[in-house]
Write a protein that holds these residues in place. Sequence first.
Motif, PDB file in Angstrom:
ATOM      1  N   ASP A  85      48.130 -42.407 -23.914  1.00 13.05           N
ATOM      2  CA  ASP A  85      47.920 -41.154 -24.055  1.00 13.05           C
ATOM      3  C   ASP A  85      47.502 -41.352 -25.935  1.00 13.05           C
ATOM      4  N   ALA A 121      48.870 -38.472 -27.770  1.00 11.59           N
ATOM      5  CA  ALA A 121      49.825 -38.498 -28.202  1.00 11.59           C
ATOM      6  C   ALA A 121      51.116 -38.738 -28.132  1.00 11.59           C
ATOM      7  N   ASN A 146      45.975 -34.244 -17.788  1.00  9.83           N
ATOM      8  CA  ASN A 146      44.709 -34.440 -18.878  1.00  9.83           C
ATOM      9  C   ASN A 146      43.267 -33.402 -17.591  1.00  9.83           C
ATOM     10  N   GLY A 150      36.610 -38.880 -25.249  1.00  8.98           N
ATOM     11  CA  GLY A 150      37.540 -40.145 -24.297  1.00  8.98           C
ATOM     12  C   GLY A 150      38.342 -38.431 -23.398  1.00  8.98           C
ATOM     13  N   ALA A 151      39.715 -38.897 -22.963  1.00  8.44           N
ATOM     14  CA  ALA A 151      40.036 -38.564 -21.420  1.00  8.44           C
ATOM     15  C   ALA A 151      40.160 -36.691 -21.841  1.00  8.44           C
ATOM     16  N   ALA A 203      31.718 -37.618 -30.877  1.00  6.03           N
ATOM     17  CA  ALA A 203      32.122 -38.739 -30.544  1.00  6.03           C
ATOM     18  C   ALA A 203      31.728 -39.329 -32.229  1.00  6.03           C
ATOM     19  N   TYR A 229      29.608 -38.166 -35.477  1.00 10.40           N
ATOM     20  CA  TYR A 229      30.585 -37.354 -36.968  1.00 10.40           C
ATOM     21  C   TYR A 229      30.671 -38.968 -38.025  1.00 10.40           C
ATOM     22  N   VAL A 256      41.340 -33.083 -32.210  1.00 10.07           N
ATOM     23  CA  VAL A 256      41.171 -34.146 -34.093  1.00 10.07           C
ATOM     24  C   VAL A 256      42.112 -33.830 -34.901  1.00 10.07           C
ATOM     25  N   ARG A 282      50.272 -26.360 -25.008  1.00  7.68           N
ATOM     26  CA  ARG A 282      50.061 -27.484 -24.292  1.00  7.68           C
ATOM     27  C   ARG A 282      50.376 -27.235 -23.081  1.00  7.68           C
ATOM     28  N   LEU A 284      43.120 -45.761 -30.005  1.00  9.49           N
ATOM     29  CA  LEU A 284      43.364 -44.519 -31.224  1.00  9.49           C
ATOM     30  C   LEU A 284      42.376 -45.145 -32.379  1.00  9.49           C
ATOM     31  N   ASN A 303      37.807 -47.076 -26.214  1.00  9.42           N
ATOM     32  CA  ASN A 303      38.287 -46.585 -25.499  1.00  9.42           C
ATOM     33  C   ASN A 303      36.892 -44.660 -24.310  1.00  9.42           C
TER      34      ASN A 303
HETATM   35  N1  LIG Z   1      47.951 -29.908 -26.136  1.00 10.51           N
HETATM   36  C1  LIG Z   1      48.424 -31.063 -25.228  1.00 10.51           C
HETATM   37  O1  LIG Z   1      48.347 -30.902 -23.747  1.00 10.51           O
HETATM   38  C2  LIG Z   1      47.703 -32.424 -24.717  1.00 10.51           C
HETATM   39  C3  LIG Z   1      47.513 -33.143 -23.697  1.00 10.51           C
HETATM   40  C4  LIG Z   1      46.951 -34.399 -23.870  1.00 10.51           C
HETATM   41  C5  LIG Z   1      46.466 -35.202 -24.881  1.00 10.51           C
HETATM   42  N2  LIG Z   1      46.361 -34.233 -25.450  1.00 10.51           N
HETATM   43  C6  LIG Z   1      45.625 -34.140 -27.462  1.00 10.51           C
HETATM   44  O2  LIG Z   1      44.261 -34.376 -26.586  1.00 10.51           O
HETATM   45  C7  LIG Z   1      43.500 -34.970 -27.730  1.00 10.51           C
HETATM   46  C8  LIG Z   1      42.886 -36.432 -26.685  1.00 10.51           C
HETATM   47  O3  LIG Z   1      44.003 -37.366 -26.129  1.00 10.51           O
HETATM   48  P1  LIG Z   1      43.664 -38.076 -24.947  1.00 10.51           P
HETATM   49  O4  LIG Z   1      44.830 -38.676 -24.692  1.00 10.51           O
HETATM   50  O5  LIG Z   1      42.508 -37.437 -24.577  1.00 10.51           O
HETATM   51  O6  LIG Z   1      42.569 -39.339 -25.904  1.00 10.51           O
HETATM   52  P2  LIG Z   1      41.131 -39.984 -25.929  1.00 10.51           P
HETATM   53  O7  LIG Z   1      40.462 -38.655 -26.160  1.00 10.51           O
HETATM   54  O8  LIG Z   1      40.978 -40.753 -24.778  1.00 10.51           O
HETATM   55  O9  LIG Z   1      41.282 -41.056 -27.105  1.00 10.51           O
HETATM   56  C9  LIG Z   1      41.072 -40.508 -28.362  1.00 10.51           C
HETATM   57  C10 LIG Z   1      39.511 -40.191 -29.245  1.00 10.51           C
HETATM   58  O10 LIG Z   1      40.494 -39.990 -30.232  1.00 10.51           O
HETATM   59  C11 LIG Z   1      39.179 -40.572 -31.284  1.00 10.51           C
HETATM   60  N3  LIG Z   1      39.398 -40.337 -32.615  1.00 10.51           N
HETATM   61  C12 LIG Z   1      40.625 -40.885 -33.018  1.00 10.51           C
HETATM   62  N4  LIG Z   1      40.934 -41.245 -34.854  1.00 10.51           N
HETATM   63  C13 LIG Z   1      39.908 -39.908 -34.481  1.00 10.51           C
HETATM   64  C14 LIG Z   1      40.104 -39.337 -36.156  1.00 10.51           C
HETATM   65  N5  LIG Z   1      39.927 -39.871 -37.578  1.00 10.51           N
HETATM   66  N6  LIG Z   1      38.430 -38.332 -36.449  1.00 10.51           N
HETATM   67  C15 LIG Z   1      37.873 -38.144 -34.694  1.00 10.51           C
HETATM   68  N7  LIG Z   1      38.435 -39.202 -33.782  1.00 10.51           N
HETATM   69  C16 LIG Z   1      38.801 -39.421 -33.772  1.00 10.51           C
HETATM   70  C17 LIG Z   1      38.595 -41.979 -30.379  1.00 10.51           C
HETATM   71  O11 LIG Z   1      37.136 -42.012 -30.167  1.00 10.51           O
HETATM   72  P3  LIG Z   1      35.522 -41.414 -31.359  1.00 10.51           P
HETATM   73  O12 LIG Z   1      34.895 -43.118 -31.242  1.00 10.51           O
HETATM   74  O13 LIG Z   1      35.471 -40.235 -30.654  1.00 10.51           O
HETATM   75  O14 LIG Z   1      36.663 -41.529 -32.506  1.00 10.51           O
HETATM   76  C18 LIG Z   1      39.148 -41.445 -29.387  1.00 10.51           C
HETATM   77  O15 LIG Z   1      38.681 -42.285 -28.134  1.00 10.51           O
HETATM   78  C19 LIG Z   1      44.674 -35.488 -28.791  1.00 10.51           C
HETATM   79  O16 LIG Z   1      44.235 -35.009 -29.803  1.00 10.51           O
HETATM   80  C20 LIG Z   1      45.634 -35.291 -27.744  1.00 10.51           C
HETATM   81  O17 LIG Z   1      46.808 -35.299 -28.921  1.00 10.51           O
HETATM   82  C21 LIG Z   1      46.519 -32.435 -25.976  1.00 10.51           C
END
Ligand SMILES: NC(=O)c1ccc[n+]([C@@H]2O[C@H](COP(=O)([O-])OP(=O)(O)OC[C@H]3O[C@@H](n4cnc5c(N)ncnc54)[C@H](OP(=O)(O)O)[C@@H]3O)[C@@H](O)[C@H]2O)c1
Length: 369
Positions: A62, A64, A155, A182-183, A203, A224, A248, A301, A346, A350
């Motif tokens: 993840d 996070a 997710n 992403g996920a 993306a 982007y 993001v 969250r 990161l 993925n």
């Molecule tokens: N609030 C909650 O309860 C909660 C729970 C789970 C996750 N989240 C948040 O949800 C978001 C996605 O998490 P995930 O675990 O599902 O990961 P994910 O989307 O599967 O992977 C992260 C994606 O972020 C993009 N990324 C990385 N650096 C970036 C940047 N500087 N600018 C723009 N895009 C960037 C990358 O795709 P690109 O190729 O598109 O750059 C990467 O594939 C995160 O912010 C995470 O903290 C929040």
Amino acid sequence: MHTLAESGQAPREDTAVIGREVWPVTYPRGEVRASDFRVVEVEVRHPRPGEVLVRNTWTSVDAALRLRLRETAPPGYFPAFPLEEPMDGIMTVGEVVESRADGFSPGDMVWHALGWRDYAVVEAGKQALGGVGTLTKLDVDVAPPQAHLGALGANGLTAYAGLFHAAGLRDGDVVWVSAAAGAVGSLAAQMAKIRGHRVIGSAGSDEKVRYLLEELGLDGAFNYKRGPLPDLLREAAPDGIDVYFDNVGGDHLEAALGALRRSGRVAICGMISEYAAKEPPHGPGNLMLAVTKGLTIRGFRASGHTHLLPEMRRQVGAWVREGRLHCRETIVDGLPQAPLALAGLLRGDNTGKTLVRIDGGTHRESTVD
Ligand SMILES: NC(=O)c1ccc[n+]([C@@H]2O[C@H](COP(=O)([O-])OP(=O)(O)OC[C@H]3O[C@@H](n4cnc5c(N)ncnc54)[C@H](OP(=O)(O)O)[C@@H]3O)[C@@H](O)[C@H]2O)c1
């Protein structure tokens, strides 16, 4: 790998299995590297009353986790992972191999929050990850076990709670989802689409943009990295947007504030662009637009919405069965590869849910009845 033989310790009597765990040894500076972790051999004991022993089969990777791989996590968030210790609080699924807890039997598939290891002793009923990761039996007839780490798990809950509660999606809303391949992003984008909205996704590669348009059927998508964000967004949504699902932060949030229409809403899910920042990042320079346009900006969250889990699993399970919601996975094989899987996520390597498929050790039968 650091083995037990190297430690010179005699095995304990109640040892059920020799397991492996991934421990952080230094906090990454910038990019996550394999050398920030080590794989350690450990003795895993038989469960005591109220506990189960689980052979983990899949573990979650993840974005996070990066927030907890530093000296201090953001205030109010889950604590930083201590160095030289197992990383407690990562979602994983596996098979119960021994049970001394009511309601769980060997062979049951479960989820819990002791991931990044191949075996875990888990206490039934003990809250983990704010309730999202408490030991739970899975219905694997709905979808394979690993889907419970993605669409049918934390997710799915994040996307569902963010869209339908934090953003309060209304009929006719135009929605922008960032990190949409992403996920969490791919689920949020699909859920909004299923509910009949016009959905724009962004993306970081042309290949991901194709995935968003051709496989997920979004109405618009852009890379982007291909130009100034406000221009790309204007091109994709010439009349503006009503909802921004923010994964993001940073320049993406700023662009969204510019594009949001009157009474628009932002659901702040995460801010991945800032997780490895060396200096505290600055907020959006155009925040005054929240006043002039009457915007609502709401962070949320998944762990604050665990009451929605049964409803989300029912609804998302139906969408998956009907073939309306797609679950792409990026699978990395072997527990020791978990740090590299995180580094890849990161960096944006993925698509969909990132998972590590674990191949377990050898479990000795319990001598405790
Ligand atoms: N609030 C909650 O309860 C909660 C729970 C789970 C996750 N989240 C948040 O949800 C978001 C996605 O998490 P995930 O675990 O599902 O990961 P994910 O989307 O599967 O992977 C992260 C994606 O972020 C993009 N990324 C990385 N650096 C970036 C940047 N500087 N600018 C723009 N895009 C960037 C990358 O795709 P690109 O190729 O598109 O750059 C990467 O594939 C995160 O912010 C995470 O903290 C929040």
